[in-house]
Design a protein around this motif. Structure first.
Motif, PDB file in Angstrom:
ATOM      1  N   VAL A  56      15.118  11.296   4.822  1.00  0.00           N
ATOM      2  CA  VAL A  56      14.027  11.606   5.745  1.00  0.00           C
ATOM      3  C   VAL A  56      12.738  11.834   4.966  1.00  0.00           C
ATOM      4  CG1 VAL A  56      13.272  13.180   7.556  1.00  0.00           C
ATOM      5  CG2 VAL A  56      15.692  12.639   7.326  1.00  0.00           C
ATOM      6  N   GLY A  57      11.670  11.172   5.417  1.00  0.00           N
ATOM      7  CA  GLY A  57      10.384  11.292   4.731  1.00  0.00           C
ATOM      8  C   GLY A  57      10.438  10.621   3.372  1.00  0.00           C
ATOM      9  N   SER A  58      10.893   9.383   3.347  1.00  0.00           N
ATOM     10  CA  SER A  58      11.219   8.700   2.093  1.00  0.00           C
ATOM     11  C   SER A  58      10.030   8.477   1.167  1.00  0.00           C
ATOM     12  CB  SER A  58      11.895   7.365   2.395  1.00  0.00           C
ATOM     13  OG  SER A  58      13.094   7.587   3.084  1.00  0.00           O
ATOM     14  N   GLY A  59       8.823   8.375   1.704  1.00  0.00           N
ATOM     15  CA  GLY A  59       7.630   8.264   0.866  1.00  0.00           C
ATOM     16  C   GLY A  59       7.716   7.132  -0.140  1.00  0.00           C
ATOM     17  N   ALA A  60       7.668   7.465  -1.418  1.00  0.00           N
ATOM     18  CA  ALA A  60       7.725   6.477  -2.499  1.00  0.00           C
ATOM     19  C   ALA A  60       9.160   6.099  -2.866  1.00  0.00           C
ATOM     20  CB  ALA A  60       6.994   7.013  -3.720  1.00  0.00           C
ATOM     21  N   GLY A  61      10.138   6.691  -2.154  1.00  0.00           N
ATOM     22  CA  GLY A  61      11.528   6.280  -2.355  1.00  0.00           C
ATOM     23  C   GLY A  61      12.432   7.271  -3.056  1.00  0.00           C
ATOM     24  N   PHE A  62      11.948   8.470  -3.315  1.00  0.00           N
ATOM     25  CA  PHE A  62      12.807   9.479  -3.953  1.00  0.00           C
ATOM     26  C   PHE A  62      13.388  10.404  -2.906  1.00  0.00           C
ATOM     27  CE2 PHE A  62       9.681   8.477  -7.315  1.00  0.00           C
ATOM     28  CZ  PHE A  62      10.563   7.995  -8.257  1.00  0.00           C
ATOM     29  N   PRO A  63      14.666  10.663  -2.915  1.00  0.00           N
ATOM     30  CA  PRO A  63      15.704  10.230  -3.847  1.00  0.00           C
ATOM     31  C   PRO A  63      16.423   8.941  -3.446  1.00  0.00           C
ATOM     32  CG  PRO A  63      16.652  11.866  -2.403  1.00  0.00           C
ATOM     33  CD  PRO A  63      15.205  11.699  -1.989  1.00  0.00           C
ATOM     34  N   ALA A  64      16.088   8.363  -2.302  1.00  0.00           N
ATOM     35  CA  ALA A  64      16.902   7.296  -1.712  1.00  0.00           C
ATOM     36  C   ALA A  64      17.015   6.033  -2.560  1.00  0.00           C
ATOM     37  CB  ALA A  64      16.362   6.938  -0.326  1.00  0.00           C
ATOM     38  N   ASP A  73      27.793   0.573  -2.620  1.00  0.00           N
ATOM     39  CA  ASP A  73      28.727   0.461  -1.494  1.00  0.00           C
ATOM     40  C   ASP A  73      28.346   1.343  -0.310  1.00  0.00           C
ATOM     41  OD1 ASP A  73      30.236  -1.419  -2.843  1.00  0.00           O
ATOM     42  OD2 ASP A  73      31.590   0.078  -3.692  1.00  0.00           O
ATOM     43  N   ALA A  74      27.371   2.218  -0.487  1.00  0.00           N
ATOM     44  CA  ALA A  74      26.926   3.087   0.606  1.00  0.00           C
ATOM     45  C   ALA A  74      25.747   2.429   1.321  1.00  0.00           C
ATOM     46  CB  ALA A  74      26.522   4.453   0.061  1.00  0.00           C
ATOM     47  N   HIS A  75      25.577   2.778   2.601  1.00  0.00           N
ATOM     48  CA  HIS A  75      24.462   2.284   3.404  1.00  0.00           C
ATOM     49  C   HIS A  75      23.413   3.392   3.499  1.00  0.00           C
ATOM     50  CE1 HIS A  75      22.377  -0.086   6.413  1.00  0.00           C
ATOM     51  NE2 HIS A  75      22.278   1.001   7.148  1.00  0.00           N
ATOM     52  N   PHE A  76      22.160   3.042   3.264  1.00  0.00           N
ATOM     53  CA  PHE A  76      21.069   4.009   3.284  1.00  0.00           C
ATOM     54  C   PHE A  76      20.083   3.651   4.380  1.00  0.00           C
ATOM     55  CE2 PHE A  76      22.895   4.398  -0.834  1.00  0.00           C
ATOM     56  CZ  PHE A  76      22.733   5.721  -1.188  1.00  0.00           C
ATOM     57  N   ILE A  77      19.699   4.659   5.158  1.00  0.00           N
ATOM     58  CA  ILE A  77      18.656   4.509   6.169  1.00  0.00           C
ATOM     59  C   ILE A  77      17.503   5.394   5.722  1.00  0.00           C
ATOM     60  CG2 ILE A  77      18.005   4.900   8.573  1.00  0.00           C
ATOM     61  CD1 ILE A  77      20.972   4.482   9.305  1.00  0.00           C
ATOM     62  N   LEU A  78      16.348   4.788   5.512  1.00  0.00           N
ATOM     63  CA  LEU A  78      15.163   5.511   5.080  1.00  0.00           C
ATOM     64  C   LEU A  78      14.230   5.656   6.277  1.00  0.00           C
ATOM     65  CD1 LEU A  78      16.483   4.454   2.477  1.00  0.00           C
ATOM     66  CD2 LEU A  78      14.204   4.116   1.550  1.00  0.00           C
ATOM     67  N   ILE A  79      13.928   6.894   6.637  1.00  0.00           N
ATOM     68  CA  ILE A  79      13.039   7.183   7.751  1.00  0.00           C
ATOM     69  C   ILE A  79      11.690   7.611   7.181  1.00  0.00           C
ATOM     70  CG2 ILE A  79      12.642   8.633   9.766  1.00  0.00           C
ATOM     71  CD1 ILE A  79      15.700   8.868  10.051  1.00  0.00           C
ATOM     72  N   GLU A  80      10.676   6.801   7.449  1.00  0.00           N
ATOM     73  CA  GLU A  80       9.339   7.042   6.916  1.00  0.00           C
ATOM     74  C   GLU A  80       8.316   6.581   7.954  1.00  0.00           C
ATOM     75  OE1 GLU A  80       6.124   7.972   5.483  1.00  0.00           O
ATOM     76  OE2 GLU A  80       7.781   8.496   4.150  1.00  0.00           O
ATOM     77  N   PRO A  81       7.516   7.506   8.499  1.00  0.00           N
ATOM     78  CA  PRO A  81       6.583   7.130   9.564  1.00  0.00           C
ATOM     79  C   PRO A  81       5.312   6.412   9.094  1.00  0.00           C
ATOM     80  CG  PRO A  81       6.408   9.466   9.121  1.00  0.00           C
ATOM     81  CD  PRO A  81       7.539   8.948   8.266  1.00  0.00           C
ATOM     82  N   ARG A  82       4.946   6.525   7.829  1.00  0.00           N
ATOM     83  CA  ARG A  82       3.676   5.934   7.362  1.00  0.00           C
ATOM     84  C   ARG A  82       3.857   4.459   7.001  1.00  0.00           C
ATOM     85  NH1 ARG A  82       3.022  11.012   3.532  1.00  0.00           N
ATOM     86  NH2 ARG A  82       5.228  10.552   3.532  1.00  0.00           N
ATOM     87  N   LYS A  83       3.066   3.616   7.631  1.00  0.00           N
ATOM     88  CA  LYS A  83       3.184   2.158   7.474  1.00  0.00           C
ATOM     89  C   LYS A  83       3.019   1.701   6.024  1.00  0.00           C
ATOM     90  CE  LYS A  83       1.902   0.604  12.102  1.00  0.00           C
ATOM     91  NZ  LYS A  83       1.789   1.748  12.922  1.00  0.00           N
ATOM     92  N   LYS A  84       2.052   2.260   5.325  1.00  0.00           N
ATOM     93  CA  LYS A  84       1.790   1.873   3.942  1.00  0.00           C
ATOM     94  C   LYS A  84       3.026   2.127   3.071  1.00  0.00           C
ATOM     95  CE  LYS A  84      -1.118   4.569   1.904  1.00  0.00           C
ATOM     96  NZ  LYS A  84      -2.309   5.249   1.355  1.00  0.00           N
ATOM     97  N   ARG A  85       3.651   3.257   3.280  1.00  0.00           N
ATOM     98  CA  ARG A  85       4.839   3.589   2.485  1.00  0.00           C
ATOM     99  C   ARG A  85       6.043   2.756   2.904  1.00  0.00           C
ATOM    100  NH1 ARG A  85       3.921   9.777   0.589  1.00  0.00           N
ATOM    101  NH2 ARG A  85       1.792   9.393  -0.078  1.00  0.00           N
TER     102      ARG A  85
END
Length: 181
Positions: A56-64, A73-85
């Motif tokens: 949640v709030g993935s921003g620049a991608g840390f920690p995801a 082998d794991a599936h990751f969903i990154l939730i980030e509301p800012r279009k640029k990011r």
């Protein structure tokens, strides 16, 4: 397919390049990025295995992003509301060949998932107050799932807990809370 070390190096270069024009994470340099990568993957030393992670709030991608590089082998969903990011995260996934990542360009409160799509673990790094974050993301977590928040020294002021029981790496405190059915 890139090996892990090569993927981390490419991620670092992409961060440095994009941060110059898009301000993804303040004054990023190679040493800081390498420390963020290290602290992102450190919980893999103590976490039980998981199949689905929501960041949640993935921003620049840390920690995801570092976790997804290490846990193919794991599936990751990154939730980030800012279009640029979101654009940056999409580009990183394409450049690194990360097919285990899905990006949702919305606020966490707006995301609805069926039970089967909910996470085994929800991660977040320095996003907001711990109690509020747990309340706002609980609907995204399976009944036996866990929260893993990458926190700083304010953790004890955010939630009633014994801060000393949580793992640490340098100044980072890993708030890990497993739900019980």
């Amino acid at each position: 397919m890139m090996d892990i070390k090569e993927a981390f190096g490419s991620y670092e270069q992409l961060l440095l390049k994009w941060n110059k024009t898009h301000n993804l994470g303040g004054n990023l340099d190679s040493a800081l990025i390498e420390s963020y990568i290290k602290e992102s993957v450190y919980p893999l030393d103590f976490l039980p295995s998981f199949h689905r992670c929501i960041d949640v709030g993935s921003g620049a991608g840390f920690p995801a992003i570092p976790l997804a590089i290490k846990c193919k082998d794991a599936h990751f969903i990154l939730i980030e509301p800012r279009k640029k990011r979101c654009a940056f995260l999409q580009m990183v996934c394409a450049q690194l060949g990360l097919k285990n990542i899905e990006i949702i360009p919305r606020r966490m409160e707006e995301v609805e998932l069926g039970y089967e799509d909910r996470a085994d673990i929800i991660t977040s790094r320095a996003l907001m107050n711990t109690r509020d974050l747990m309340d706002k993301t609980r609907h995204l977590l399976k009944n036996t799932g866990a929260f893993l928040f990458y926190k700083g020294s304010e953790l004890g002021n955010e939630i009633d807990c014994d801060v000393s029981k949580f793992r640490r790496l340098d100044q980072r405190i890993y708030f890990y809370h497993q739900l019980e059915e």
